[in-house]
Design a protein around this motif. Sequence first.
Motif, PDB file in Angstrom:
ATOM      1  N   GLY A  75       0.675  -1.360  -0.148  1.00 14.93           N
ATOM      2  CA  GLY A  75      -0.001   0.059  -0.009  1.00 14.93           C
ATOM      3  C   GLY A  75       0.730   1.201   0.017  1.00 14.93           C
ATOM      4  N   ALA A  76       2.118   1.104  -0.469  1.00 16.63           N
ATOM      5  CA  ALA A  76       2.867   2.098  -0.240  1.00 16.63           C
ATOM      6  C   ALA A  76       2.989   3.290  -1.729  1.00 16.63           C
ATOM      7  CB  ALA A  76       4.356   1.795  -0.146  1.00 16.63           C
ATOM      8  N   ASN A  77       3.401   4.253  -1.558  1.00 13.03           N
ATOM      9  CA  ASN A  77       3.496   5.234  -2.716  1.00 13.03           C
ATOM     10  C   ASN A  77       4.754   5.469  -3.100  1.00 13.03           C
ATOM     11  OD1 ASN A  77       4.199   7.002  -0.491  1.00 13.03           O
ATOM     12  ND2 ASN A  77       2.116   8.215  -0.715  1.00 13.03           N
ATOM     13  N   ALA A  78       5.823   4.924  -2.307  1.00 18.26           N
ATOM     14  CA  ALA A  78       7.245   5.078  -2.515  1.00 18.26           C
ATOM     15  C   ALA A  78       8.052   3.782  -2.282  1.00 18.26           C
ATOM     16  CB  ALA A  78       7.709   6.220  -1.784  1.00 18.26           C
ATOM     17  N   ALA A  79       9.039   3.385  -3.230  1.00 15.58           N
ATOM     18  CA  ALA A  79       9.863   2.269  -3.049  1.00 15.58           C
ATOM     19  C   ALA A  79      11.217   2.389  -3.343  1.00 15.58           C
ATOM     20  CB  ALA A  79       9.088   0.981  -3.733  1.00 15.58           C
ATOM     21  N   VAL A  80      12.063   1.604  -2.606  1.00 12.89           N
ATOM     22  CA  VAL A  80      13.322   1.363  -3.082  1.00 12.89           C
ATOM     23  C   VAL A  80      13.823   0.030  -3.025  1.00 12.89           C
ATOM     24  CG1 VAL A  80      14.112   1.640  -0.710  1.00 12.89           C
ATOM     25  CG2 VAL A  80      15.741   2.264  -2.185  1.00 12.89           C
ATOM     26  N   ALA A  81      14.587  -0.319  -4.121  1.00  6.71           N
ATOM     27  CA  ALA A  81      15.094  -1.612  -4.346  1.00  6.71           C
ATOM     28  C   ALA A  81      16.654  -1.679  -4.538  1.00  6.71           C
ATOM     29  CB  ALA A  81      14.590  -2.581  -5.321  1.00  6.71           C
ATOM     30  N   ASN A  82      17.253  -2.686  -4.500  1.00  7.16           N
ATOM     31  CA  ASN A  82      18.688  -2.851  -4.673  1.00  7.16           C
ATOM     32  C   ASN A  82      19.050  -4.239  -4.954  1.00  7.16           C
ATOM     33  OD1 ASN A  82      19.841  -4.399  -2.227  1.00  7.16           O
ATOM     34  ND2 ASN A  82      19.146  -2.648  -1.169  1.00  7.16           N
ATOM     35  N   THR A  83      20.101  -4.607  -5.764  1.00 10.58           N
ATOM     36  CA  THR A  83      20.585  -5.824  -6.088  1.00 10.58           C
ATOM     37  C   THR A  83      22.068  -5.641  -6.563  1.00 10.58           C
ATOM     38  OG1 THR A  83      20.188  -7.859  -7.420  1.00 10.58           O
ATOM     39  CG2 THR A  83      19.758  -5.676  -8.592  1.00 10.58           C
ATOM     40  N   GLY A  84      22.793  -6.539  -5.848  1.00 11.83           N
ATOM     41  CA  GLY A  84      24.175  -6.282  -6.202  1.00 11.83           C
ATOM     42  C   GLY A  84      25.399  -7.183  -5.679  1.00 11.83           C
ATOM     43  N   VAL A  85      26.380  -7.087  -5.648  1.00 10.00           N
ATOM     44  CA  VAL A  85      27.564  -8.105  -5.351  1.00 10.00           C
ATOM     45  C   VAL A  85      28.194  -7.307  -4.231  1.00 10.00           C
ATOM     46  CG1 VAL A  85      29.480  -9.285  -6.210  1.00 10.00           C
ATOM     47  CG2 VAL A  85      27.860  -8.852  -7.684  1.00 10.00           C
ATOM     48  N   ALA A  86      28.128  -7.840  -3.186  1.00  9.85           N
ATOM     49  CA  ALA A  86      28.763  -7.366  -1.768  1.00  9.85           C
ATOM     50  C   ALA A  86      30.207  -7.714  -1.670  1.00  9.85           C
ATOM     51  CB  ALA A  86      27.975  -7.568  -0.437  1.00  9.85           C
ATOM     52  N   GLY A  87      30.395  -8.787  -2.292  1.00  4.08           N
ATOM     53  CA  GLY A  87      31.825  -9.287  -2.001  1.00  4.08           C
ATOM     54  C   GLY A  87      31.946 -10.525  -0.990  1.00  4.08           C
ATOM     55  N   PRO A  88      33.150 -10.857  -0.864  1.00  3.86           N
ATOM     56  CA  PRO A  88      34.300 -10.365  -1.549  1.00  3.86           C
ATOM     57  C   PRO A  88      34.729 -10.484  -2.725  1.00  3.86           C
ATOM     58  CG  PRO A  88      34.708 -12.412  -0.015  1.00  3.86           C
ATOM     59  CD  PRO A  88      33.364 -12.135  -0.185  1.00  3.86           C
ATOM     60  N   GLY A  89      34.435 -11.370  -3.371  1.00  2.58           N
ATOM     61  CA  GLY A  89      34.560 -11.826  -4.817  1.00  2.58           C
ATOM     62  C   GLY A  89      33.455 -11.294  -5.664  1.00  2.58           C
ATOM     63  N   GLY A  90      33.913 -10.919  -7.063  1.00  8.96           N
ATOM     64  CA  GLY A  90      33.136 -10.584  -7.840  1.00  8.96           C
ATOM     65  C   GLY A  90      32.210 -11.837  -8.521  1.00  8.96           C
ATOM     66  N   GLU A  91      31.146 -11.609  -9.312  1.00 10.14           N
ATOM     67  CA  GLU A  91      30.180 -12.686  -9.786  1.00 10.14           C
ATOM     68  C   GLU A  91      29.974 -12.204 -11.455  1.00 10.14           C
ATOM     69  OE1 GLU A  91      26.699 -13.101  -7.414  1.00 10.14           O
ATOM     70  OE2 GLU A  91      27.820 -13.347  -5.725  1.00 10.14           O
ATOM     71  N   ASP A  92      30.083 -13.408 -12.289  1.00  8.92           N
ATOM     72  CA  ASP A  92      29.852 -13.184 -13.501  1.00  8.92           C
ATOM     73  C   ASP A  92      30.335 -12.006 -14.295  1.00  8.92           C
ATOM     74  OD1 ASP A  92      28.245 -15.279 -13.435  1.00  8.92           O
ATOM     75  OD2 ASP A  92      26.299 -14.139 -12.801  1.00  8.92           O
ATOM     76  N   GLY A  93      31.837 -11.614 -13.913  1.00 12.57           N
ATOM     77  CA  GLY A  93      32.412 -10.507 -14.402  1.00 12.57           C
ATOM     78  C   GLY A  93      32.104  -8.931 -13.708  1.00 12.57           C
ATOM     79  N   ILE A  94      31.284  -9.020 -12.833  1.00 11.94           N
ATOM     80  CA  ILE A  94      30.689  -7.743 -12.068  1.00 11.94           C
ATOM     81  C   ILE A  94      31.648  -7.684 -10.970  1.00 11.94           C
ATOM     82  CG2 ILE A  94      28.883  -6.555 -10.864  1.00 11.94           C
ATOM     83  CD1 ILE A  94      27.125  -8.356 -12.760  1.00 11.94           C
ATOM     84  N   PRO A  95      32.389  -6.742 -10.762  1.00  9.64           N
ATOM     85  CA  PRO A  95      33.227  -6.304  -9.636  1.00  9.64           C
ATOM     86  C   PRO A  95      32.505  -6.291  -8.026  1.00  9.64           C
ATOM     87  CG  PRO A  95      33.197  -4.236 -10.700  1.00  9.64           C
ATOM     88  CD  PRO A  95      32.411  -5.618 -11.627  1.00  9.64           C
ATOM     89  N   PRO A  96      33.131  -6.646  -7.166  1.00 11.57           N
ATOM     90  CA  PRO A  96      32.558  -6.763  -5.803  1.00 11.57           C
ATOM     91  C   PRO A  96      32.371  -5.176  -5.548  1.00 11.57           C
ATOM     92  CG  PRO A  96      35.217  -7.237  -5.558  1.00 11.57           C
ATOM     93  CD  PRO A  96      34.458  -7.404  -7.001  1.00 11.57           C
ATOM     94  N   GLY A  97      31.378  -4.833  -4.831  1.00  7.42           N
ATOM     95  CA  GLY A  97      31.038  -3.621  -4.337  1.00  7.42           C
ATOM     96  C   GLY A  97      30.102  -2.753  -5.327  1.00  7.42           C
ATOM     97  N   THR A  98      29.591  -3.583  -6.464  1.00  9.67           N
ATOM     98  CA  THR A  98      28.769  -3.117  -7.340  1.00  9.67           C
ATOM     99  C   THR A  98      27.072  -3.357  -6.974  1.00  9.67           C
ATOM    100  OG1 THR A  98      30.254  -3.519  -9.296  1.00  9.67           O
ATOM    101  CG2 THR A  98      27.840  -3.040  -9.623  1.00  9.67           C
ATOM    102  N   ILE A  99      26.446  -2.220  -6.683  1.00 12.83           N
ATOM    103  CA  ILE A  99      25.220  -2.252  -6.329  1.00 12.83           C
ATOM    104  C   ILE A  99      24.278  -1.495  -7.427  1.00 12.83           C
ATOM    105  CG2 ILE A  99      23.402  -1.967  -4.544  1.00 12.83           C
ATOM    106  CD1 ILE A  99      25.356  -2.021  -2.446  1.00 12.83           C
ATOM    107  N   CYS A 100      23.089  -2.430  -7.875  1.00 17.79           N
ATOM    108  CA  CYS A 100      22.019  -1.387  -8.863  1.00 17.79           C
ATOM    109  C   CYS A 100      20.946  -1.177  -7.950  1.00 17.79           C
ATOM    110  CB  CYS A 100      21.760  -2.504  -9.777  1.00 17.79           C
ATOM    111  SG  CYS A 100      23.279  -2.795 -10.776  1.00 17.79           S
TER     112      CYS A 100
END
Length: 246
Positions: free
Chosen positions: A166-191
Motif C-alpha cells: 500500500g506504499a506510494n514510494a519504494a526503494v530496491a537494490n541488487t548487487g555483489v557485496a563481495g568479497p569476490g565478483g560474480e559473472d564479471g561484475i566487480p565486488p562492491g557493485t550495487i544497482c
Amino acid sequence: MGVHTVRPDRSFITAAPDYLHIGAWLQPSPVLEISRLNFLSRLKSRLRNNPTLRLVYPVCRQQERPDDIRFTAEGKSMEQLQAISEYFKAHKLRLVTAESCTAGLVAATLGGQPGCGSWLEAGFVTYAPEAKCRYLQVKPETIEKYNLTSEPVAREMVEGALHNSGANAAVANTGVAGPGGEDGIPPGTICFAWAFEHNGTTIVFSETRRFDGDRNEVRQAGTDYAIERVVYYHKQLQSGIPARSA
C-alpha cells in the motif's frame, strides 16, 4: 548480538541484549557493565553530546572484542535519519523496501526511527532469484538477459514491491557485496531503483554504483545511499525533472 557505536579514538559502545559495554579497543581498561534499563538514556545522551558518534555495522556477539573487524563504513547519524523521517511525514510518503544484497538493512535502519510506523509500509528481502520472481514479479527472462546485478532487475524489483504493497514510494537494490565478483561484475557493485506513485503514474529512477570496502562496509554504504536517494529523487520529481514511467 550487539550494535557498536565507534568514535575516531577507537573507543566503542556495545548494546548487547543484557548489558551496555563501554570500553576501548586495544586498551587494557576494564569493561563497565550497565543494566539494560539505562541503555537508551545513556546512549542517547552520548550521541547528543558527541556528534562524531555513529551507529555502524557489522554487529558482534556479546563479550566479543571487535579487533578483527574493520568499521570504516559509517551509518547515518540519528540526526540525519530524523531529518529523513520528518521529510517522509511532511510529504505523506509511505515507503516499501525490496532488498537483495543489503538483506533487510535498509528496512532495519529506517525501522529504528521512532514513529516510523506512519511511513514505513513493508520490507521484502529477496536474496534468491526465485524469490525475486515469486514475490516481486521479476521476470526470469530479465535476469537471464541482464544478470541479477543490473538496473533492469532493480527496476522490476522496485515496481513489484510498490504494486504489492500500500506504499506510494519504494526503494530496491541488487548487487555483489563481495568479497569476490560474480559473472564479471566487480565486488562492491550495487544497482538501485526508486519508484514513486505520481499523478496516477509509477515513476522509476535507477542507478548503478560501486562502493569500496569489505562485504559489510559495502552493504552499509549501499544502505546509506539507498535511503538518502529516496529524498533526493522525490525532490527531483517535485521539481518536475522527468524520469522513465513504468
